[in-house]
Design a protein around this motif. Structure first.
Motif, PDB file in Angstrom:
ATOM      1  N   VAL A   8       0.878  -1.162   0.000  1.00 21.27           N
ATOM      2  CA  VAL A   8       0.000   0.000   0.000  1.00 21.27           C
ATOM      3  C   VAL A   8       0.918   1.216   0.000  1.00 21.27           C
ATOM      4  O   VAL A   8       1.777   1.355   0.877  1.00 21.27           O
ATOM      5  N   VAL A   9       0.765   2.062  -1.009  1.00 26.66           N
ATOM      6  CA  VAL A   9       1.570   3.275  -1.129  1.00 26.66           C
ATOM      7  C   VAL A   9       0.691   4.458  -0.739  1.00 26.66           C
ATOM      8  O   VAL A   9      -0.437   4.587  -1.208  1.00 26.66           O
ATOM      9  N   ALA A  32      -1.942   1.055  -9.952  1.00 27.77           N
ATOM     10  CA  ALA A  32      -2.620   0.575  -8.742  1.00 27.77           C
ATOM     11  C   ALA A  32      -3.997   0.094  -9.158  1.00 27.77           C
ATOM     12  O   ALA A  32      -4.583   0.624 -10.106  1.00 27.77           O
ATOM     13  N   ALA A  33      -4.497  -0.891  -8.449  1.00 28.63           N
ATOM     14  CA  ALA A  33      -5.834  -1.409  -8.740  1.00 28.63           C
ATOM     15  C   ALA A  33      -6.910  -0.560  -8.088  1.00 28.63           C
ATOM     16  O   ALA A  33      -8.037  -0.508  -8.552  1.00 28.63           O
ATOM     17  N   ASP A  59      -4.364   6.268  -0.455  1.00 27.85           N
ATOM     18  CA  ASP A  59      -3.731   4.960  -0.304  1.00 27.85           C
ATOM     19  C   ASP A  59      -3.950   4.184  -1.596  1.00 27.85           C
ATOM     20  O   ASP A  59      -5.086   4.009  -2.043  1.00 27.85           O
ATOM     21  N   PHE A  60      -2.855   3.737  -2.193  1.00 20.88           N
ATOM     22  CA  PHE A  60      -2.897   2.968  -3.433  1.00 20.88           C
ATOM     23  C   PHE A  60      -2.601   1.509  -3.135  1.00 20.88           C
ATOM     24  O   PHE A  60      -1.604   1.197  -2.491  1.00 20.88           O
ATOM     25  N   LYS A  61      -3.434   0.594  -3.624  1.00 27.91           N
ATOM     26  CA  LYS A  61      -3.208  -0.848  -3.476  1.00 27.91           C
ATOM     27  C   LYS A  61      -2.566  -1.331  -4.763  1.00 27.91           C
ATOM     28  O   LYS A  61      -3.128  -1.178  -5.853  1.00 27.91           O
ATOM     29  N   GLY A  87       5.693   3.322   0.968  1.00 28.62           N
ATOM     30  CA  GLY A  87       5.109   2.015   0.692  1.00 28.62           C
ATOM     31  C   GLY A  87       5.213   1.116   1.900  1.00 28.62           C
ATOM     32  O   GLY A  87       6.272   1.007   2.517  1.00 28.62           O
ATOM     33  N   VAL A  88       4.108   0.479   2.233  1.00 26.15           N
ATOM     34  CA  VAL A  88       4.049  -0.437   3.369  1.00 26.15           C
ATOM     35  C   VAL A  88       3.669  -1.815   2.844  1.00 26.15           C
ATOM     36  O   VAL A  88       2.684  -1.951   2.109  1.00 26.15           O
TER      37      VAL A  88
END
Length: 108
Positions: A8-9, A32-33, A59-61, A87-88
């Motif tokens: 997740v960014v 990202a989706a 938050d980008f997945k 990014g995590v």
């Protein structure tokens, strides 16, 4: 793919409009989706003093292998001098959701 292949960014923007524009551009580019936009209150050190501002977090997945391209894309579109781009790793997630993230992102 395993959970470790996903991240997740996060970034922030000063307005909801700018945050949504960035979210749309990233998803359109298939970097990202999914992107989630929500209001936050930030307190931070900048220019020699404590600042407090309302911001919008995005938050980008996405897949971990797209993190470099995603960070470069965010940086090229961002208004801030030093935008947050963090990014995590995903520690756990449903297989169906992570399969969807994988299918909806590209490495082009």
């Amino acid at each position: 793919m395993t959970n470790r292949d996903f991240i997740v960014v996060t970034t922030t923007h000063s307005s909801e409009e700018k945050a949504r524009e960035l979210a749309t551009a990233v998803v359109r580019e298939r970097l990202a989706a999914c992107a989630q936009v929500y209001p936050i209150q930030s307190v931070y050190w900048w220019d020699g003093d404590v600042q407090a501002e309302a911001e919008f977090r995005v938050d980008f997945k996405t897949r971990a292998d797209l993190s470099g391209k995603l960070a470069a894309f965010i940086g090229s579109k961002h208004e801030y001098d030093t935008p947050e781009i963090i990014g995590v790793p995903v520690v756990t997630g449903s297989n169906a959701y992570l399969d969807w993230v994988n299918t909806e992102t590209t490495a082009s």
